[in-house]
Enzyme design. Sequence first.
Site, PDB file in Angstrom:
ATOM      1  NE  ARG A  63      38.146  78.583  40.281  1.00  0.00           N
ATOM      2  CZ  ARG A  63      38.961  79.624  40.333  1.00  0.00           C
ATOM      3  NH1 ARG A  63      40.251  79.475  40.160  1.00  0.00           N
ATOM      4  NH2 ARG A  63      38.492  80.834  40.540  1.00  0.00           N
TER       5      ARG A  63
ATOM      6  CB  CYS B  96      35.208  63.653  47.285  1.00  0.00           C
ATOM      7  SG  CYS B  96      35.309  62.715  48.805  1.00  0.00           S
TER       8      CYS B  96
ATOM      9  CG  ASN C 139      44.340  78.043  42.923  1.00  0.00           C
ATOM     10  OD1 ASN C 139      45.324  78.745  43.133  1.00  0.00           O
ATOM     11  ND2 ASN C 139      43.168  78.546  42.622  1.00  0.00           N
ATOM     12  CD  GLU C 140      41.987  81.305  45.849  1.00  0.00           C
ATOM     13  OE1 GLU C 140      40.886  81.088  45.309  1.00  0.00           O
ATOM     14  OE2 GLU C 140      42.457  82.437  46.017  1.00  0.00           O
TER      15      GLU C 140
ATOM     16  CB  CYS D 265      32.813  66.305  49.881  1.00  0.00           C
ATOM     17  SG  CYS D 265      32.148  64.839  49.053  1.00  0.00           S
TER      18      CYS D 265
ATOM     19  CB  CYS E  86      30.412  61.516  49.101  1.00  0.00           C
ATOM     20  SG  CYS E  86      32.082  61.143  49.666  1.00  0.00           S
TER      21      CYS E  86
ATOM     22  CB  CYS F  62      32.822  62.970  53.283  1.00  0.00           C
ATOM     23  SG  CYS F  62      34.047  63.470  52.038  1.00  0.00           S
TER      24      CYS F  62
ATOM     25  CD  GLU G 248      45.574  83.623  42.827  1.00  0.00           C
ATOM     26  OE1 GLU G 248      44.522  84.282  42.705  1.00  0.00           O
ATOM     27  OE2 GLU G 248      45.591  82.385  42.805  1.00  0.00           O
TER      28      GLU G 248
ATOM     29  CD  GLU H 200      39.051  83.588  37.211  1.00  0.00           C
ATOM     30  OE1 GLU H 200      38.800  84.010  38.342  1.00  0.00           O
ATOM     31  OE2 GLU H 200      39.992  82.827  36.950  1.00  0.00           O
ATOM     32  CE  LYS H 201      34.269  87.020  27.689  1.00  0.00           C
ATOM     33  NZ  LYS H 201      33.350  86.301  28.607  1.00  0.00           N
TER      34      LYS H 201
HETATM   35  C1  GLA Z   1      41.455  83.294  43.048  1.00  0.00           C
HETATM   36  C2  GLA Z   1      41.963  82.139  42.214  1.00  0.00           C
HETATM   37  C3  GLA Z   1      42.397  82.546  40.848  1.00  0.00           C
HETATM   38  C4  GLA Z   1      41.416  83.531  40.243  1.00  0.00           C
HETATM   39  C5  GLA Z   1      41.297  84.730  41.156  1.00  0.00           C
HETATM   40  C6  GLA Z   1      40.401  85.813  40.602  1.00  0.00           C
HETATM   41  O1  GLA Z   1      42.387  83.882  43.836  1.00  0.00           O
HETATM   42  O2  GLA Z   1      43.003  81.429  42.847  1.00  0.00           O
HETATM   43  O3  GLA Z   1      42.491  81.374  40.057  1.00  0.00           O
HETATM   44  O4  GLA Z   1      40.186  82.934  40.086  1.00  0.00           O
HETATM   45  O5  GLA Z   1      40.762  84.302  42.382  1.00  0.00           O
HETATM   46  O6  GLA Z   1      40.258  86.898  41.469  1.00  0.00           O
HETATM   47 ZN    ZN Z   2      33.317  63.064  49.840  1.00  0.00          ZN
END
Ligand code: GLA
Ligand code: ZN
Length: 682
Positions: A113, A117, A151-152, A157, A159, A162, A307, A355-356
């Site tokens: 994930r 870019c 997300n985070e 990048c 390329c 960039c 989180e 992450e299971k």
């Molecule tokens: C981050 C991510 C989540 C997950 C947790 C695991 O905070 O945003 O999707 O991967 O880490 O600790």
């Molecule tokens: Zn790029």
Amino acid sequence: MQKLFSDKLLHGADYNPEQWLHDPEILARDIEYMKASSSNIMSVGIFSWAKLEPQEGIFDFEWLDSVINNLYNNGINVFLATPSGARPNWLAEKYPEVLRVGANRQRNLFGARHNHCYTSPVYREKITIINQKIAERYAQHPAVKLWHISNEYGGDCHCDYCQDAFRDWLKNKYGTIEELNMQWWTTFWSHTYSDWSQVESPAPHGENAIHGMNLDWKRFVSDQTQNFMNHEIAAVKPFNPELPVTANFMYYFNGLNYFKFKNDVDIVSWDSYPLWHKKDDISVGLDTAMMHDIMRSIKKEPFLLMESTPSSTNWQSVSKLKKPGMHLLSSLQAVAHGSNSVQYFQWRKSRGSSEKLHGAVVAHNDRSDARVFKEVAHLGHMLTELSDIAGTNTNAEVAIVYDWENKWAVEDSQGPRNKDMGYIEEVQAHYRAFTKQGISVDFVDMECEINEYKIVVAPMLYMLRAGFEKKMRAFVENGGTLITTYWTGIINENDLMFMGDGPHNLTDVLGLYSEEIDGLYDHEHNYGQVTQSLAEGKLQGSYSCTMLCDIVNLQGAEAIMTYKDDFYSGRAVVTRNQFAQGEAYHIGSHFEDAFYDDFYNELASKLQLETALDVQLPDAVYAVARENETTKYVFIHNFSNQATPIPTLDVRYNFVTRSRADVAQEQWTLAPYEMIIVSIAK
Ligand code: GLA
Ligand code: ZN
């Protein structure tokens, strides 16, 4: 205006029902368990792009309709994510330009994930389409309370897009290539650029030694990410301008200057995963406290704990379970430092993939009588009862400077000591001393104002930028107390050395100039010996010091402490200078904790700083306050796994929580990892 999410404390999790659509029983049980755990918020859609747009231009929202409606009908609200944190296979297959190119100039394959870019026109176009579709459908849904943008965000990048964007950014900053050459000091090693087209991002197999360039690249990446975030926000906002936005930030994340994001997000949120039980928990607790306080300080408002894990993570070399009590303590600690929520990753453990085995509220055995579930439910119930706290704030008389750009410069510099230059550790040493005494601390960066504080601590300000030296001067002139340290005022914002005596433009404020600085090996140390009482004589004897030793010449300042050893024995290491209405202290080395404890203890009494409680707490216990106009709430944290006695508080204090110990006793005893909250009328 009413502050966001200030009417109650939120409790919830990242909820990923798209992994379980094949099993309606699980989805039904989720709702049942959410209610049983007093959960009132779920973050939905974070990694859902492939389910929402299974093929280019073909959308499927039915499953999300039913998830959101179902939550809403059961009294649970939603933070709705834009799905840019990970992308569908078809997108990368058809438009490889969306995938990131590494510093080695190699393009990634599809996978993982954050592998995209931020500049790619196609990625920007595709994210606009999906974001608009989501917003069109849900921005007015009564369950949806906040946009969780991506997300985070993180990473860079290299390329061609960039590279071009970087050149434009530089042109905008420097105007001419001659100016860029001057500011980057490229005559050194004949690295002069004769045309913009020659400028490339730093590379392990290319240019990586120009500090000014490394710094500008980091600034560019931060700006470009912010620009991408705003591009995402622009797609969703028109559908409901009232709906606030956040982006979840990370622990001491180096890649983005979060202070710059403060006007773009309506509320700050972050993801906290402390390494509990790895070393002594009070150290981990204070380290986490500082990150909470940085997050709160970005907008100077309560934030969201977006989180955390209810039990363990699965990405440490060893992942410890939270011992009984720690979940409550660590969650309420976030609240103590300004969070208006406690949220988890994730609601239910995944069955497969990476992450299971990461902790979650509901485990694979699907039991609500599990220890973790019960602690989560207990906390959820408590949060419901603590709703008044959501409307409170933190009042700080102390500001500590934590500046991302300075950190980048410190870490890239090559000087008297390159190993573990420890900017964060230096900042933490000062922070700990205040927090242990129950004194609230705000963090500022060099673009912030500092007039309102009584004390400003500016540890290791190697770089001075944004005119911050002028702000420090005015602050002292007007009666403030400033503390500077070794390795301060050395370079300007483009990483060029200041000429003349340093700390730059502060020598008269500090009443000294720094002549040389000695690097110490790990096995070496020196001592600072107290030569003069600071206020009440608590600072006394000698304290060991390490890392770097600033050798200063006094020009008006008085020595409070002098070095014991080496050829600079007897020279000043801690000094005080009266300047106009205020005082400026300079600490010339990195000391053991006892020094900061005693030093700030004296300053706190001298300046009559407000403390959360006026009693002395044991080592593993600290207190912090949140307040409104009428009431001060004091959170007392026991980070010891032992029952710990604390002094009895007088009758003015009311118990807000008291889970385990006997209130009536002469001496109060906190249970292992217990947090109690008391309140007092103001
Ligand atoms: C981050 C991510 C989540 C997950 C947790 C695991 O905070 O945003 O999707 O991967 O880490 O600790
Ligand atoms: Zn790029």
